[in-house]
Scaffold this motif. Structure first.
Motif, PDB file in Angstrom:
ATOM      1  N   GLY A   1      12.797  -7.593  -9.795  1.00 53.92           N
ATOM      2  CA  GLY A   1      11.759  -6.792 -10.743  1.00 53.92           C
ATOM      3  C   GLY A   1      12.006  -5.909 -10.001  1.00 53.92           C
ATOM      4  O   GLY A   1      12.726  -5.276  -9.470  1.00 53.92           O
ATOM      5  N   THR A   2      10.528  -5.249  -9.695  1.00 56.38           N
ATOM      6  CA  THR A   2      10.682  -3.722  -9.602  1.00 56.38           C
ATOM      7  C   THR A   2       9.302  -4.283  -7.874  1.00 56.38           C
ATOM      8  O   THR A   2       8.665  -4.881  -8.210  1.00 56.38           O
ATOM      9  N   PHE A   3       9.665  -3.120  -6.973  1.00 55.60           N
ATOM     10  CA  PHE A   3       8.121  -3.303  -6.157  1.00 55.60           C
ATOM     11  C   PHE A   3       7.132  -2.441  -6.675  1.00 55.60           C
ATOM     12  O   PHE A   3       7.840  -1.134  -6.521  1.00 55.60           O
ATOM     13  N   THR A   4       5.705  -2.730  -6.012  1.00 56.86           N
ATOM     14  CA  THR A   4       4.803  -1.417  -6.204  1.00 56.86           C
ATOM     15  C   THR A   4       3.853  -1.580  -5.552  1.00 56.86           C
ATOM     16  O   THR A   4       3.808  -1.895  -4.580  1.00 56.86           O
ATOM     17  N   PHE A   5       4.274  -0.336  -5.508  1.00 57.79           N
ATOM     18  CA  PHE A   5       3.076   0.409  -4.441  1.00 57.79           C
ATOM     19  C   PHE A   5       1.784   1.483  -5.098  1.00 57.79           C
ATOM     20  O   PHE A   5       1.912   1.714  -5.885  1.00 57.79           O
ATOM     21  N   VAL A   6       0.870   0.632  -4.613  1.00 56.13           N
ATOM     22  CA  VAL A   6      -0.463   0.038  -4.948  1.00 56.13           C
ATOM     23  C   VAL A   6      -1.851   1.178  -4.631  1.00 56.13           C
ATOM     24  O   VAL A   6      -1.017   1.328  -3.204  1.00 56.13           O
TER      25      VAL A   6
ATOM     26  N   PRO B   1       0.641  -1.840   0.452  1.00 65.99           N
ATOM     27  CA  PRO B   1       0.441  -0.343  -0.106  1.00 65.99           C
ATOM     28  C   PRO B   1       1.178   1.526  -0.533  1.00 65.99           C
ATOM     29  O   PRO B   1       1.721   1.407   0.246  1.00 65.99           O
ATOM     30  N   LEU B   2       0.311   2.972  -0.862  1.00 70.32           N
ATOM     31  CA  LEU B   2       0.929   3.818  -0.652  1.00 70.32           C
ATOM     32  C   LEU B   2       1.657   3.827   0.737  1.00 70.32           C
ATOM     33  O   LEU B   2       1.932   4.636   1.084  1.00 70.32           O
ATOM     34  N   ALA B   3       0.202   3.692   1.864  1.00 67.35           N
ATOM     35  CA  ALA B   3       1.307   4.048   2.842  1.00 67.35           C
ATOM     36  C   ALA B   3       2.126   3.341   3.838  1.00 67.35           C
ATOM     37  O   ALA B   3       2.241   3.830   4.998  1.00 67.35           O
ATOM     38  N   GLY B   4       2.075   2.103   3.453  1.00 69.73           N
ATOM     39  CA  GLY B   4       3.259   1.387   3.527  1.00 69.73           C
ATOM     40  C   GLY B   4       3.170   0.566   4.780  1.00 69.73           C
ATOM     41  O   GLY B   4       1.790   0.105   4.939  1.00 69.73           O
ATOM     42  N   GLY B   5       3.582  -0.249   5.879  1.00 68.58           N
ATOM     43  CA  GLY B   5       3.725  -0.921   6.548  1.00 68.58           C
ATOM     44  C   GLY B   5       3.646  -3.116   6.141  1.00 68.58           C
ATOM     45  O   GLY B   5       3.096  -3.235   6.899  1.00 68.58           O
ATOM     46  N   GLU B   6       3.787  -3.021   4.816  1.00 63.25           N
ATOM     47  CA  GLU B   6       3.821  -4.579   4.605  1.00 63.25           C
ATOM     48  C   GLU B   6       5.328  -5.086   4.304  1.00 63.25           C
ATOM     49  O   GLU B   6       6.342  -4.379   4.370  1.00 63.25           O
TER      50      GLU B   6
ATOM     51  N   SER C   1       7.681  -1.826   4.512  1.00 56.81           N
ATOM     52  CA  SER C   1       7.510  -1.063   3.314  1.00 56.81           C
ATOM     53  C   SER C   1       7.507   0.332   3.812  1.00 56.81           C
ATOM     54  O   SER C   1       6.840   0.354   4.740  1.00 56.81           O
ATOM     55  N   PRO C   2       7.807   1.394   2.804  1.00 55.65           N
ATOM     56  CA  PRO C   2       7.614   2.911   3.828  1.00 55.65           C
ATOM     57  C   PRO C   2       6.759   3.393   2.879  1.00 55.65           C
ATOM     58  O   PRO C   2       6.632   2.527   1.939  1.00 55.65           O
ATOM     59  N   ALA C   3       6.428   4.362   3.821  1.00 57.65           N
ATOM     60  CA  ALA C   3       4.970   5.303   2.274  1.00 57.65           C
ATOM     61  C   ALA C   3       5.629   5.371   1.111  1.00 57.65           C
ATOM     62  O   ALA C   3       6.521   6.034   1.204  1.00 57.65           O
ATOM     63  N   HIS C   4       5.117   5.651   0.018  1.00 51.37           N
ATOM     64  CA  HIS C   4       6.065   5.966  -0.731  1.00 51.37           C
ATOM     65  C   HIS C   4       4.265   6.669  -2.139  1.00 51.37           C
ATOM     66  O   HIS C   4       3.300   6.030  -1.700  1.00 51.37           O
TER      67      HIS C   4
ATOM     68  N   THR D   1      14.335   5.624  -0.904  1.00 48.10           N
ATOM     69  CA  THR D   1      13.862   5.971   0.485  1.00 48.10           C
ATOM     70  C   THR D   1      14.390   4.161   0.862  1.00 48.10           C
ATOM     71  O   THR D   1      14.100   3.217   0.726  1.00 48.10           O
ATOM     72  N   GLU D   2      15.152   4.236   2.243  1.00 48.86           N
ATOM     73  CA  GLU D   2      16.093   3.963   2.339  1.00 48.86           C
ATOM     74  C   GLU D   2      15.845   3.116   4.263  1.00 48.86           C
ATOM     75  O   GLU D   2      15.055   4.265   4.860  1.00 48.86           O
ATOM     76  N   VAL D   3      15.048   2.004   4.638  1.00 50.35           N
ATOM     77  CA  VAL D   3      14.769   1.643   5.498  1.00 50.35           C
ATOM     78  C   VAL D   3      15.661   0.577   5.888  1.00 50.35           C
ATOM     79  O   VAL D   3      16.546  -0.302   5.432  1.00 50.35           O
ATOM     80  N   THR D   4      15.204   0.510   7.009  1.00 51.56           N
ATOM     81  CA  THR D   4      16.352  -0.797   7.973  1.00 51.56           C
ATOM     82  C   THR D   4      15.386  -2.058   8.146  1.00 51.56           C
ATOM     83  O   THR D   4      14.454  -1.920   8.503  1.00 51.56           O
ATOM     84  N   PRO D   5      16.410  -3.472   7.796  1.00 55.07           N
ATOM     85  CA  PRO D   5      15.867  -4.542   7.769  1.00 55.07           C
ATOM     86  C   PRO D   5      15.764  -5.254   9.059  1.00 55.07           C
ATOM     87  O   PRO D   5      17.206  -4.437  10.275  1.00 55.07           O
ATOM     88  N   THR D   6      15.337  -6.452   9.416  1.00 57.62           N
ATOM     89  CA  THR D   6      15.760  -7.236  10.216  1.00 57.62           C
ATOM     90  C   THR D   6      16.031  -8.482   9.677  1.00 57.62           C
ATOM     91  O   THR D   6      14.930  -9.292   8.911  1.00 57.62           O
ATOM     92  N   VAL D   7      17.321  -8.961   9.320  1.00 55.56           N
ATOM     93  CA  VAL D   7      18.285 -10.260   9.341  1.00 55.56           C
ATOM     94  C   VAL D   7      17.775 -10.738  10.158  1.00 55.56           C
ATOM     95  O   VAL D   7      17.982 -11.156  11.162  1.00 55.56           O
TER      96      VAL D   7
END
Length: 244
Positions: free
Chosen positions: A154-159, A90-95, A131-134, A115-121
């Protein structure tokens, strides 16, 4: 003699600092059989740019007074991305997105476009990231680790959120089995369809149409809801379970 960091990319380029005593006027720093470029030097430290290499090598500092004891330096191969799931959100992020591959243990960031975010390894072969808001659209997904960077194939799509504008037919049997066409917008990433909260088997036909098979349900009127990676929508009106 501590060395920090003690690991870097096989392609070289990591800034590495040796600390200790008697390090003034360093004449050479070697990683295995390769020389490193000295960038700074004091009596208690030497900073260098690590050369390329592989595996574990001995790193040493030479001064007019002699050569230090070797310290292990670990060369880390670049990360590899095999799969990204889901590939939209989603556009709001959070996925919560799972990235699988190899060489992921030292990942420091994941970029969705700019947009960079910190992952959990999770392990060397898996990490998760939220995913961030985008803005709407497709972006590249890039993993940065000590070994370098990797870009998903591939790409990640914000829907954007879906809409459900109608459906046909308007009724079916309690036993289920009626094929129902649902129309709307932003339906291409549909992940679920329900009739009165009961999940239905469905197929995405296009971004504006989904076909679903009405599940078995008791007599009466129910709403039809569609869920996508961009959100959820409820179609106007009700679907009637009637005895034929």
């Amino acid at each position: 003699m501590p060395i920090n960091p003690d690991q870097g990319s096989t392609g070289g380029g990591a800034t590495v600092t040796f600390t200790g005593t008697g390090l003034a006027d360093a004449t050479a720093v070697r990683f295995g059989n390769k020389s490193a470029a000295i960038t700074a030097n004091t009596p208690t430290s030497v900073s260098v740019v690590a050369p390329s290499g592989a595996g574990v090598v001995d790193a040493t500092v030479s001064t007019p007074g002699g050569t230090s004891n070797p310290e292990p330096f670990y060369y880390v191969p670049p990360p590899v991305i095999v799969a990204v799931a889901p590939s939209s959100g989603p556009l709001a992020g959070g996925e919560t997105v799972t990235v699988t591959g190899r060489g992921l243990a030292t990942t420091t960031s994941v970029a969705f476009g700019a947009t960079e975010v910190t992952p959990t390894v999770v392990s060397d072969s898996q990490l998760t990231v939220v995913s961030p808001a985008h803005a709407s659209g497709a972006v590249s997904l890039v993993v940065t680790a000590l070994g370098g960077t990797a870009t998903a194939s591939g790409t990640f799509t914000f829907v954007g959120p879906p809409t459900a504008t109608g459906f046909s037919p308007l009724s079916g049997l309690p036993a289920g089995g009626t094929l129902v066409g649902i129309t709307g917008t932003q339906l291409s990433t549909t992940t679920g369809v329900t009739f009165g909260g009961v999940p239905a088997t469905f197929a995405v036909l296009s971004d504006t149409e989904v076909a679903a098979i009405a599940p078995a349900h008791s007599l009466g009127a129910v709403t039809i809801a569609v869920t996508t990676t961009g959100g959820s929508a409820t179609a106007p009106g009700v679907f009637l379970y009637l005895i034929g």
